[in-house]
Design a protein around this motif. Structure first.
Motif, PDB file in Angstrom:
ATOM      1  N   ASN A  69      14.328  67.701  25.437  1.00 54.13           N
ATOM      2  CA  ASN A  69      15.939  67.161  25.728  1.00 54.13           C
ATOM      3  C   ASN A  69      16.046  67.931  26.877  1.00 54.13           C
ATOM      4  O   ASN A  69      17.392  68.229  27.126  1.00 54.13           O
ATOM      5  N   THR A  70      15.046  68.089  27.886  1.00 50.86           N
ATOM      6  CA  THR A  70      15.319  68.830  29.112  1.00 50.86           C
ATOM      7  C   THR A  70      14.750  68.040  30.354  1.00 50.86           C
ATOM      8  O   THR A  70      13.821  67.408  30.175  1.00 50.86           O
ATOM      9  N   VAL A  71      15.628  68.204  31.492  1.00 55.37           N
ATOM     10  CA  VAL A  71      15.130  67.553  32.662  1.00 55.37           C
ATOM     11  C   VAL A  71      15.028  69.017  33.507  1.00 55.37           C
ATOM     12  O   VAL A  71      15.692  69.843  33.183  1.00 55.37           O
ATOM     13  N   TYR A  72      13.794  68.972  34.400  1.00 50.82           N
ATOM     14  CA  TYR A  72      13.519  69.862  35.385  1.00 50.82           C
ATOM     15  C   TYR A  72      13.815  69.537  36.780  1.00 50.82           C
ATOM     16  O   TYR A  72      13.257  68.174  36.964  1.00 50.82           O
ATOM     17  N   LEU A  73      13.728  70.406  37.602  1.00 48.41           N
ATOM     18  CA  LEU A  73      13.776  70.146  38.980  1.00 48.41           C
ATOM     19  C   LEU A  73      12.922  71.486  39.832  1.00 48.41           C
ATOM     20  O   LEU A  73      13.412  72.690  39.665  1.00 48.41           O
ATOM     21  N   GLN A  74      11.666  71.100  40.209  1.00 55.93           N
ATOM     22  CA  GLN A  74      10.914  72.062  40.616  1.00 55.93           C
ATOM     23  C   GLN A  74      11.100  71.787  42.282  1.00 55.93           C
ATOM     24  O   GLN A  74      10.859  70.721  42.672  1.00 55.93           O
ATOM     25  N   MET A  75      11.441  72.973  42.946  1.00 56.81           N
ATOM     26  CA  MET A  75      11.713  72.932  44.425  1.00 56.81           C
ATOM     27  C   MET A  75      10.760  74.013  45.085  1.00 56.81           C
ATOM     28  O   MET A  75      10.624  75.183  44.498  1.00 56.81           O
TER      29      MET A  75
END
Length: 115
Positions: A76-82
């Protein structure tokens, strides 16, 4: 009611990388449209990236190639790789969720990129 909790923000040097995450609770995450927005002081909130329930992604044109959004429906997780972060990427990054009942915002996590 959907609740969103962001984590992973912090201070990073210019050129560095950072991954932030958003954990959702209170519903069927796998059906949600998810997105990351950011807002810097004195500026309007802007869309960073979005991902649909089926996994289709969309990015702000200026961030394509440096930022990557993904989701893990089992967590139940969303990620943002920057990656290749710049001082102008400094902002509060907020998680956004949308389903057939409405839309929801997280509290945000601060990302600061030092020059």
């Amino acid at each position: 009611q959907v609740q969103l909790v962001e984590s992973g923000g912090g201070l990073v040097q210019s050129g560095g990388s950072l991954s932030i995450s958003c954990a959702a609770s209170g519903g069927m995450f796998r059906t949600y449209y998810m997105a990351w927005y950011r807002q810097a002081p004195g500026k309007q909130r802007e869309l960073v990236a979005a991902i649909t329930a089926s996994g289709t992604t969309n990015y702000q044109d200026a961030l394509k190639g440096r930022f990557s959004i993904s989701r893990d429906n089992a967590k139940n997780t969303v990620y943002l790789q920057m990656n290749s972060l710049k001082p102008e990427d400094s902002a509060v990054y907020c998680c956004y969720a949308e389903n057939d009942r409405g839309h929801y915002w997280g509290q945000g996590t601060q990302v600061t990129v030092s020059s």
